[in-house]
Design a protein around this motif. Structure first.
Motif, PDB file in Angstrom:
ATOM      1  N   GLU A  71       0.974  -1.043  -0.095  1.00 51.51           N
ATOM      2  CA  GLU A  71       0.039   0.028   0.255  1.00 51.51           C
ATOM      3  C   GLU A  71       0.911   1.441   0.081  1.00 51.51           C
ATOM      4  N   LEU A  72       1.944   1.147   0.619  1.00 50.56           N
ATOM      5  CA  LEU A  72       2.891   2.381   0.570  1.00 50.56           C
ATOM      6  C   LEU A  72       3.801   2.344  -0.336  1.00 50.56           C
ATOM      7  N   GLY A  73       4.015   1.328  -1.031  1.00 49.82           N
ATOM      8  CA  GLY A  73       5.139   1.201  -2.173  1.00 49.82           C
ATOM      9  C   GLY A  73       6.527   1.567  -1.762  1.00 49.82           C
ATOM     10  N   ILE A  74       6.655   0.837  -0.486  1.00 47.39           N
ATOM     11  CA  ILE A  74       8.183   0.969   0.216  1.00 47.39           C
ATOM     12  C   ILE A  74       8.556  -0.509   0.234  1.00 47.39           C
ATOM     13  N   ARG A  75       9.950  -0.724   0.366  1.00 51.33           N
ATOM     14  CA  ARG A  75      10.713  -1.750   0.698  1.00 51.33           C
ATOM     15  C   ARG A  75      11.201  -1.807   1.961  1.00 51.33           C
ATOM     16  N   LEU A  76      11.076  -2.912   2.891  1.00 49.56           N
ATOM     17  CA  LEU A  76      11.202  -3.156   4.143  1.00 49.56           C
ATOM     18  C   LEU A  76      12.795  -3.571   4.317  1.00 49.56           C
ATOM     19  N   LEU A  77      13.552  -2.740   4.870  1.00 56.00           N
ATOM     20  CA  LEU A  77      14.974  -3.201   4.898  1.00 56.00           C
ATOM     21  C   LEU A  77      15.345  -3.836   6.468  1.00 56.00           C
ATOM     22  N   HIS A  78      14.641  -3.534   7.336  1.00 54.03           N
ATOM     23  CA  HIS A  78      14.773  -4.349   8.767  1.00 54.03           C
ATOM     24  C   HIS A  78      13.696  -3.918   9.512  1.00 54.03           C
ATOM     25  N   VAL A  79      13.324  -5.247   9.990  1.00 53.38           N
ATOM     26  CA  VAL A  79      12.071  -5.198  10.723  1.00 53.38           C
ATOM     27  C   VAL A  79      12.240  -6.216  12.053  1.00 53.38           C
ATOM     28  N   CYS A  80      11.966  -5.254  13.193  1.00 52.35           N
ATOM     29  CA  CYS A  80      12.173  -6.096  14.338  1.00 52.35           C
ATOM     30  C   CYS A  80      11.216  -5.902  15.632  1.00 52.35           C
ATOM     31  N   GLU A  81      11.475  -6.567  16.562  1.00 51.05           N
ATOM     32  CA  GLU A  81      10.495  -6.282  17.639  1.00 51.05           C
ATOM     33  C   GLU A  81      11.209  -5.346  18.631  1.00 51.05           C
ATOM     34  N   SER A  82      10.645  -4.565  19.352  1.00 47.94           N
ATOM     35  CA  SER A  82      11.293  -3.755  20.088  1.00 47.94           C
ATOM     36  C   SER A  82      10.414  -3.704  21.629  1.00 47.94           C
ATOM     37  N   GLY A  83      11.214  -3.135  22.593  1.00 54.78           N
ATOM     38  CA  GLY A  83      10.542  -3.120  23.705  1.00 54.78           C
ATOM     39  C   GLY A  83      10.693  -4.492  24.567  1.00 54.78           C
ATOM     40  N   SER A  84       9.598  -4.663  25.396  1.00 49.10           N
ATOM     41  CA  SER A  84       9.839  -5.963  26.634  1.00 49.10           C
ATOM     42  C   SER A  84       9.699  -7.240  25.876  1.00 49.10           C
ATOM     43  N   ARG A  85       8.968  -7.349  24.755  1.00 48.39           N
ATOM     44  CA  ARG A  85       8.913  -8.661  23.897  1.00 48.39           C
ATOM     45  C   ARG A  85      10.124  -8.821  23.619  1.00 48.39           C
ATOM     46  N   ALA A  86      10.860  -8.101  23.095  1.00 49.23           N
ATOM     47  CA  ALA A  86      12.198  -8.355  22.273  1.00 49.23           C
ATOM     48  C   ALA A  86      13.163  -8.827  23.265  1.00 49.23           C
ATOM     49  N   TRP A  87      12.991  -8.380  24.450  1.00 49.66           N
ATOM     50  CA  TRP A  87      14.198  -8.626  25.642  1.00 49.66           C
ATOM     51  C   TRP A  87      13.758  -9.724  26.586  1.00 49.66           C
ATOM     52  N   GLY A  88      12.497 -10.166  26.312  1.00 50.29           N
ATOM     53  CA  GLY A  88      12.016 -11.198  27.066  1.00 50.29           C
ATOM     54  C   GLY A  88      11.407 -11.126  28.287  1.00 50.29           C
ATOM     55  N   PHE A  89      10.640  -9.925  28.592  1.00 49.53           N
ATOM     56  CA  PHE A  89       9.975  -9.802  29.662  1.00 49.53           C
ATOM     57  C   PHE A  89       8.723  -8.867  29.547  1.00 49.53           C
ATOM     58  N   PRO A  90       7.755  -9.377  28.505  1.00 44.64           N
ATOM     59  CA  PRO A  90       6.619  -8.853  28.272  1.00 44.64           C
ATOM     60  C   PRO A  90       5.663  -9.136  29.511  1.00 44.64           C
ATOM     61  N   SER A  91       4.706  -8.246  29.845  1.00 47.70           N
ATOM     62  CA  SER A  91       3.707  -8.245  30.878  1.00 47.70           C
ATOM     63  C   SER A  91       2.369  -8.790  30.132  1.00 47.70           C
ATOM     64  N   ALA A  92       1.403  -9.151  30.787  1.00 47.36           N
ATOM     65  CA  ALA A  92       0.176  -9.785  30.328  1.00 47.36           C
ATOM     66  C   ALA A  92      -0.604  -8.914  29.368  1.00 47.36           C
ATOM     67  N   ASP A  93      -0.055  -7.614  29.290  1.00 41.51           N
ATOM     68  CA  ASP A  93      -1.021  -6.700  28.287  1.00 41.51           C
ATOM     69  C   ASP A  93      -0.172  -5.990  27.377  1.00 41.51           C
ATOM     70  N   SER A  94       1.088  -6.678  27.219  1.00 41.28           N
ATOM     71  CA  SER A  94       2.171  -6.002  26.266  1.00 41.28           C
ATOM     72  C   SER A  94       1.549  -6.494  24.849  1.00 41.28           C
ATOM     73  N   ASP A  95       1.764  -5.215  24.202  1.00 39.06           N
ATOM     74  CA  ASP A  95       1.498  -5.384  22.581  1.00 39.06           C
ATOM     75  C   ASP A  95       2.602  -5.787  21.761  1.00 39.06           C
ATOM     76  N   PHE A  96       2.848  -5.841  20.456  1.00 43.30           N
ATOM     77  CA  PHE A  96       3.881  -6.224  19.799  1.00 43.30           C
ATOM     78  C   PHE A  96       4.413  -4.697  19.294  1.00 43.30           C
ATOM     79  N   ASP A  97       5.603  -4.283  19.753  1.00 42.91           N
ATOM     80  CA  ASP A  97       6.291  -3.216  19.179  1.00 42.91           C
ATOM     81  C   ASP A  97       7.031  -3.399  18.037  1.00 42.91           C
ATOM     82  N   VAL A  98       6.539  -3.429  16.691  1.00 46.98           N
ATOM     83  CA  VAL A  98       7.236  -3.829  15.512  1.00 46.98           C
ATOM     84  C   VAL A  98       7.872  -2.400  15.173  1.00 46.98           C
ATOM     85  N   ARG A  99       9.157  -2.510  14.810  1.00 37.80           N
ATOM     86  CA  ARG A  99       9.810  -1.298  14.177  1.00 37.80           C
ATOM     87  C   ARG A  99      10.701  -1.601  12.947  1.00 37.80           C
TER      88      ARG A  99
END
Length: 158
Positions: A21-49
């Motif tokens: 839809e945006l006509g872009i090319r993804l170069l690097h996509v990762c998880e950021s925040g608590s999920r990435a580092w292994g300590f999500p809380s029960a209400d953690s969302d996915f922080d996709v950067r």
């Protein structure tokens, strides 16, 4: 099935939609925040950067280019935020530690290996220890203020 296994197809479908839809090319996509580092809380969302490149015509036109993209899913579990590669490289040269963290995230959804590896190799050349110290010290002070009345937090100062 883990929570990540459940959400991964939705994350990938959303990334495909963003690219199309945006006509872009993804170069690097990762998880950021608590999920990435292994300590999500029960209400953690996915922080996709993500870092992305636009078609060449966008870089050649006059005027400012949209350099940040954000998208949230309807149920609030997926939070996508990305920087155009030009903005990302400018931030990288200024020792933006968020970008360094994204490049070293243990949870990478997609990447152009030559792009990500090249930037990772340059981190020592652009990392500024004093800037890093102040960024994390400031973050610690902010968190200490937020948590100072919490009975579950014990701060140890050496």
């Amino acid at each position: 099935m883990s929570e990540l296994e459940f959400w991964l197809p939705k994350i990938n479908a959303s990334l495909d939609t963003l690219e199309k839809e945006l006509g872009i090319r993804l170069l690097h996509v990762c998880e950021s925040g608590s999920r990435a580092w292994g300590f999500p809380s029960a209400d953690s969302d996915f922080d996709v950067r993500f870092l992305y490149a636009q078609p060449l015509a966008g870089y050649l036109r006059l005027g400012r280019l949209k350099d940040t993209r954000e998208w949230f899913d309807a149920n609030g579990m997926l939070d996508f935020s990305g920087w155009d590669v030009k903005k990302a490289l400018e931030l990288f040269m200024a020792c933006n530690l968020s970008l360094n963290e994204h490049l070293r995230s243990p949870l990478v959804y997609r990447e152009q290996p030559s792009f990500s590896e090249s930037l990772r190799a340059l981190i020592p050349d652009y990392f500024q220890p004093v800037k890093g110290m102040f960024r994390y010290f400031s973050s610690a002070q902010h968190n200490e203020e937020l948590l100072k009345d919490s009975p579950l937090i014990i701060l140890i100062v050496v």
